[in-house]
Design a protein around this motif. Structure first.
Motif, mmCIF file in Angstrom:
data_model
loop_
_atom_site.group_PDB
_atom_site.id
_atom_site.type_symbol
_atom_site.label_atom_id
_atom_site.label_comp_id
_atom_site.label_asym_id
_atom_site.label_seq_id
_atom_site.Cartn_x
_atom_site.Cartn_y
_atom_site.Cartn_z
ATOM 1 N N ASP A 137 0.683 -1.177 -0.075
ATOM 2 C CA ASP A 137 0.042 -0.055 0.057
ATOM 3 C C ASP A 137 0.887 1.134 -0.041
ATOM 4 O O ASP A 137 0.564 2.067 -0.899
ATOM 5 N N LYS A 138 1.925 1.259 0.868
ATOM 6 C CA LYS A 138 2.813 2.216 0.859
ATOM 7 C C LYS A 138 3.721 2.509 -0.447
ATOM 8 O O LYS A 138 3.629 3.841 -0.845
ATOM 9 N N GLU A 139 3.944 1.512 -1.141
ATOM 10 C CA GLU A 139 4.739 1.826 -2.452
ATOM 11 C C GLU A 139 3.553 2.275 -3.387
ATOM 12 O O GLU A 139 4.172 2.995 -4.295
ATOM 13 N N ALA A 140 2.538 1.556 -3.303
ATOM 14 C CA ALA A 140 1.436 1.873 -4.463
ATOM 15 C C ALA A 140 1.237 3.456 -4.382
ATOM 16 O O ALA A 140 1.068 4.160 -5.320
ATOM 17 N N GLY A 141 1.050 3.942 -3.222
ATOM 18 C CA GLY A 141 0.847 5.363 -2.931
ATOM 19 C C GLY A 141 1.752 6.297 -3.453
ATOM 20 O O GLY A 141 1.396 7.175 -3.969
ATOM 21 N N LYS A 142 2.810 6.012 -3.256
ATOM 22 C CA LYS A 142 4.031 6.667 -3.793
ATOM 23 C C LYS A 142 4.054 7.049 -5.280
ATOM 24 O O LYS A 142 4.453 8.230 -5.852
ATOM 25 N N ILE A 143 3.293 6.105 -6.137
ATOM 26 C CA ILE A 143 3.291 6.087 -7.530
ATOM 27 C C ILE A 143 2.202 6.667 -7.823
ATOM 28 O O ILE A 143 1.535 6.499 -9.181
ATOM 29 N N GLY A 144 1.124 6.760 -7.208
ATOM 30 C CA GLY A 144 -0.406 6.911 -7.591
ATOM 31 C C GLY A 144 -1.067 5.766 -8.019
ATOM 32 O O GLY A 144 -1.834 6.025 -8.959
ATOM 33 N N LYS A 145 -0.970 4.697 -7.655
ATOM 34 C CA LYS A 145 -1.523 3.376 -8.098
ATOM 35 C C LYS A 145 -2.510 2.885 -7.208
ATOM 36 O O LYS A 145 -2.239 2.623 -5.943
#
Length: 230
Positions: free
Chosen positions: A109-117
């Motif tokens: 979730d954290k990494e997806a949030g970083k790229i707006g996914k």
């Protein structure tokens, strides 16, 4: 040769659908070609023969192939994911099958949030409680489903399981049957945002039984590509 094997697998899936007793015979099944330890040339051959979705087990192998495949396909991560590889996984994969803990879910979730996914994910269930396999136990499933559903950058899309590698493949049937019942019950949960539509189960040795018992995603490698190249 790959095209011929693929045709045989697709025919077997259609035959298995017709043998369904508890599941709609018309419900679709998506074939994921598992390309672990198979090179880009073999992958292209399968894609050119009709494969639209591929599955990889290892992040590094997928990363190396991703830049050279030169084909438009949907990428599935079907292997265990370590939290420190979540950033790369989110960048590469359309669907991650192997979410098995709150810790991993939060990392994705954290990494997806970083790229707006919004990352599509499945929760992996270890129904047979095999120590050698990843996956959450059935009794802990609901709490993890609720966590995943609440995370803003994840989209919960279903469940995944791996059956034990029995010599007698029919021994898989009760597990697949139970997994389908869990899938149906999960679909009834009033989630906030989840759309429970995928049940990923079945591999080269047991995919026909999985389809008979309700799988709508099957992960097949050896039956399409032949023995792995090590």
């Amino acid at each position: 040769m790959i095209a011929e094997r693929l045709q045989a697998v697709e025919a077997e899936i259609e035959a298995a659908k017709k043998r369904r007793a508890r599941v709609s015979k018309d419900a679709s099944v998506t074939l994921i070609a598992v390309t672990k330890n198979h090179d880009v040339t073999a992958m292209r051959e399968a894609i050119d023969a009709g494969i639209e979705e591929i599955g990889e087990n290892r992040i590094q192998e997928a990363k190396e192939k991703f830049g050279t495949l030169e084909r438009n396909v949907k990428w599935h991560l079907i292997g265990h994911l370590q939290t420190n590889k979540a950033r790369v996984a989110v960048a590469l994969f359309d669907l991650i099958h192997s979410v098995d803990s709150e810790h991993l879910a939060r990392a994705i979730d954290k990494e997806a949030g970083k790229i707006g996914k919004r990352q599509d994910v499945l929760v992996q269930v270890n129904l047979a409680k095999e120590e050698s396999k990843s996956g959450i136990y059935k009794e802990d499933l609901r709490s993890l489903l609720d966590v995943v559903d609440a995370l803003p950058n994840l989209h919960l899309a279903g469940l995944m399981c791996i059956a034990p590698n029995y010599d007698d493949v029919e021994k898989c049937r009760p597990l697949f049957r139970e997994m389908y019942e869990i899938f149906l019950k999960t679909k009834e949960i009033p989630f906030h945002d989840a759309n429970i539509k995928y049940l990923s189960m079945g591999m080269s040795h047991d995919y026909a039984i999985a389809v008979e018992e309700g799988a709508n995603l099957v992960r097949v490698g050896t039956a399409i590509f032949g023995p792995r190249q090590y």
